[in-house]
Design an enzyme around this catalytic site. Sequence first.
Site, PDB file in Angstrom:
ATOM      1  N   HIS A  85       0.847  -1.195   0.000  1.00 23.96           N
ATOM      2  CA  HIS A  85       0.000   0.000   0.000  1.00 23.96           C
ATOM      3  C   HIS A  85       0.878   1.238   0.000  1.00 23.96           C
ATOM      4  O   HIS A  85       2.101   1.164   0.168  1.00 23.96           O
ATOM      5  CB  HIS A  85      -0.979  -0.008   1.173  1.00 23.96           C
ATOM      6  N   ASP A  89       5.785   4.301   5.104  1.00 23.68           N
ATOM      7  CA  ASP A  89       6.684   3.290   5.668  1.00 23.68           C
ATOM      8  C   ASP A  89       6.700   2.004   4.850  1.00 23.68           C
ATOM      9  O   ASP A  89       7.344   1.023   5.248  1.00 23.68           O
ATOM     10  CB  ASP A  89       6.329   2.996   7.141  1.00 23.68           C
ATOM     11  N   HIS A  90       6.012   2.012   3.682  1.00 21.16           N
ATOM     12  CA  HIS A  90       5.994   0.812   2.840  1.00 21.16           C
ATOM     13  C   HIS A  90       6.466   1.077   1.414  1.00 21.16           C
ATOM     14  O   HIS A  90       6.709   0.118   0.669  1.00 21.16           O
ATOM     15  CB  HIS A  90       4.592   0.196   2.827  1.00 21.16           C
ATOM     16  N   HIS A 164      -7.262  -2.131   5.738  1.00 22.77           N
ATOM     17  CA  HIS A 164      -6.411  -1.018   6.174  1.00 22.77           C
ATOM     18  C   HIS A 164      -6.957   0.258   5.547  1.00 22.77           C
ATOM     19  O   HIS A 164      -8.165   0.361   5.324  1.00 22.77           O
ATOM     20  CB  HIS A 164      -4.970  -1.327   5.743  1.00 22.77           C
ATOM     21  N   ASP A 235      -0.059  -4.134   6.038  1.00 22.88           N
ATOM     22  CA  ASP A 235      -0.766  -3.578   7.200  1.00 22.88           C
ATOM     23  C   ASP A 235      -2.233  -3.960   7.092  1.00 22.88           C
ATOM     24  O   ASP A 235      -2.860  -3.723   6.058  1.00 22.88           O
ATOM     25  CB  ASP A 235      -0.645  -2.059   7.217  1.00 22.88           C
ATOM     26  N   HIS A 294       6.487  -5.323  12.309  1.00 29.89           N
ATOM     27  CA  HIS A 294       5.810  -4.024  12.288  1.00 29.89           C
ATOM     28  C   HIS A 294       5.384  -3.599  13.696  1.00 29.89           C
ATOM     29  O   HIS A 294       4.362  -2.935  13.899  1.00 29.89           O
ATOM     30  CB  HIS A 294       4.594  -4.101  11.342  1.00 29.89           C
TER      31      HIS A 294
END
Length: 332
Positions: A85, A89-90, A164, A235, A294
């Site tokens: 996504h 942070d990804h 998410h 996530d 995570h």
Amino acid sequence: MVGGIASGRDAPPAVLDRDWVLIELTIIGTSAGAPTRHRNVTSLAVQFGQRRDWWMIDCGEGTQHRLLHESHLKSPRLSRILITHAHVDHCFGLPGLLASRSLSGSATGPLNIHGPPEVGAWLASLDTTIGMRLDYEVRFHPVLAPGVVVEDGGVVVHSVKADHWGEAWCYRIDEPTRPGSLDTVALAALGVPAGPVRGAIARGETVTLSDGRVVDGAALLGPERPGASLVFSGDTMGPNAALTELARDADLLVHEATYHHDLADIARDHRHATSRQAAEVARDAGVLRLVITHASARYERPDGSIDPSLLADARTIFPETVQAHDGLRFTI
Ligand SMILES: [Zn+2]
Ligand SMILES: [Zn+2]
């Protein structure tokens, strides 16, 4: 290797060889939201026993710097990236990684990137906004619906929706089924020399030896071996029923566990999972092993380790659980 697990439910053979190792997983970054002194944000590397290229899942900011500590992962050989996504942070490590891969001058093949459409639009804008030029081709493939994302050399990737924010995906990577193991004791008894004839027998072919004897290779092979399977949650709020089905009987599930269950309300509000919920998914899916990752920075202790309460809580439900740390490697 820090950890190793057997593919399938039987004990591993006494002698491990490269052919038996199907997937090697390296957890590159494990922090949630932002990096900490000890942990970088999310990224995983997947290597395949029979291939020279490797794949990445998620590429948080700073991933290319973490890769410098993983000498077995060379960016020119990186061929495919799956993005779960569009949170920073990804995926915010992509521009730097792409640029450095170009600077290396040794990247040959194209780089395939899969993920939500907005990631592709953002990458495309780097050319017009900052004039980023690469000396290799980037092919972006939007993930628009659950189903097959990639079919590449027998390796198949499936996706389901994460629970998410926005477009967010969970991925499953399956290796193809392999021929059975060769009965080397029986082969030695037949006096078959090393070389092409032995290779043909290992592929199950029928061959005629120099002395006229006929050997049925298929009779010297054990049962077919299932390919390795790896699932990553990205996530997601937990427990996610679609993810549980995606992970059915997988060898390894890497599941986010941002919070301890004491903060289940906050986890739900932020659309994340607790370690207990990750364990429930692992148990209900029947996976062999669970890696939780995570973790929120609030659980990081001064030495960089994660408060053991997250792992302990998960193990009450699914004992085969490991808490991830940056650099953790698994053989499947
Ligand atoms: Zn995240
Ligand atoms: Zn997120």
